[in-house]
Enzyme design. Structure first.
Site, PDB file in Angstrom:
ATOM      1  N   HIS A  71      45.030   0.189  87.196  1.00  0.00           N
ATOM      2  CA  HIS A  71      44.648  -0.567  86.002  1.00  0.00           C
ATOM      3  C   HIS A  71      43.340  -0.043  85.424  1.00  0.00           C
ATOM      4  CE1 HIS A  71      42.575  -3.042  89.203  1.00  0.00           C
ATOM      5  NE2 HIS A  71      41.610  -3.122  88.293  1.00  0.00           N
ATOM      6  N   GLU A 113      42.912  -5.176  82.905  1.00  0.00           N
ATOM      7  CA  GLU A 113      42.079  -6.256  83.433  1.00  0.00           C
ATOM      8  C   GLU A 113      40.980  -6.526  82.417  1.00  0.00           C
ATOM      9  OE1 GLU A 113      39.880  -5.170  86.996  1.00  0.00           O
ATOM     10  OE2 GLU A 113      39.553  -7.264  87.533  1.00  0.00           O
ATOM     11  N   HIS A 159      35.750  -0.358  84.554  1.00  0.00           N
ATOM     12  CA  HIS A 159      36.196   0.547  85.620  1.00  0.00           C
ATOM     13  C   HIS A 159      37.651   0.937  85.446  1.00  0.00           C
ATOM     14  CE1 HIS A 159      37.200  -3.476  87.357  1.00  0.00           C
ATOM     15  NE2 HIS A 159      38.267  -2.852  87.831  1.00  0.00           N
TER      16      HIS A 159
HETATM   17 CO    CO Z   1      39.716  -4.052  88.661  1.00  0.00          CO
END
Ligand code: CO
Length: 136
Positions: free
Chosen positions: A79, A130, A7
């Protein structure tokens, strides 16, 4: 080492405005807001056919998202998240290559209930990264 793109997360100053824009202007499928007190965020998931977008809004007093919005008042990309098969192997490899893992270095449980780590944005061209072990 990194696998699928999981994502992109976008910090937004007004969650209702952002939800309405994604739903009504872009025609996306959006989830109800979900509070994540451990992470200091409220998240809305936008499901796309091949990936997800997460809208992040500060929750609580010392949300990390608030500091980001103070610097980027109109919102911005916060992120990107890549999947890894083994979060501990990923961490050890990154640390051995000199990349900085944020926090204690131990994985935390992320918004999807899976272990995650964050990598210092200065080590990755200004982008907070991440890593998520998507399959236990
Ligand atoms: Co995230």
């Amino acid at each position: 080492m990194i696998g699928r793109f999981n994502h992109v997360a976008i910090a937004v100053p007004d969650l209702e405005v952002a939800v309405a824009k994604y739903r009504d202007v872009l025609g996306a499928k959006v989830s109800p807001p979900q509070d994540e007190p451990d992470h200091g965020v409220t998240v809305v998931f936008i499901e796309l056919p091949n990936t997800k977008v997460e809208l992040l809004h500060p929750l609580g007093e010392k949300s990390p998202i608030q500091a980001f919005l103070d610097k980027n008042p109109g919102g911005g990309i916060h992120h990107v998240c890549y999947e890894v098969d083994d979060i501990y192997a990923a961490r050890d490899r990154l640390q051995s290559q000199g990349a900085r893992v944020l926090g204690s270095g131990d994985p935390k449980i992320g918004a999807h209930g899976n272990p995650v780590l964050f990598l210092h944005p200065k080590d990755f061209f200004g982008t907070l990264v991440e890593l998520e072990q998507a399959h236990a």
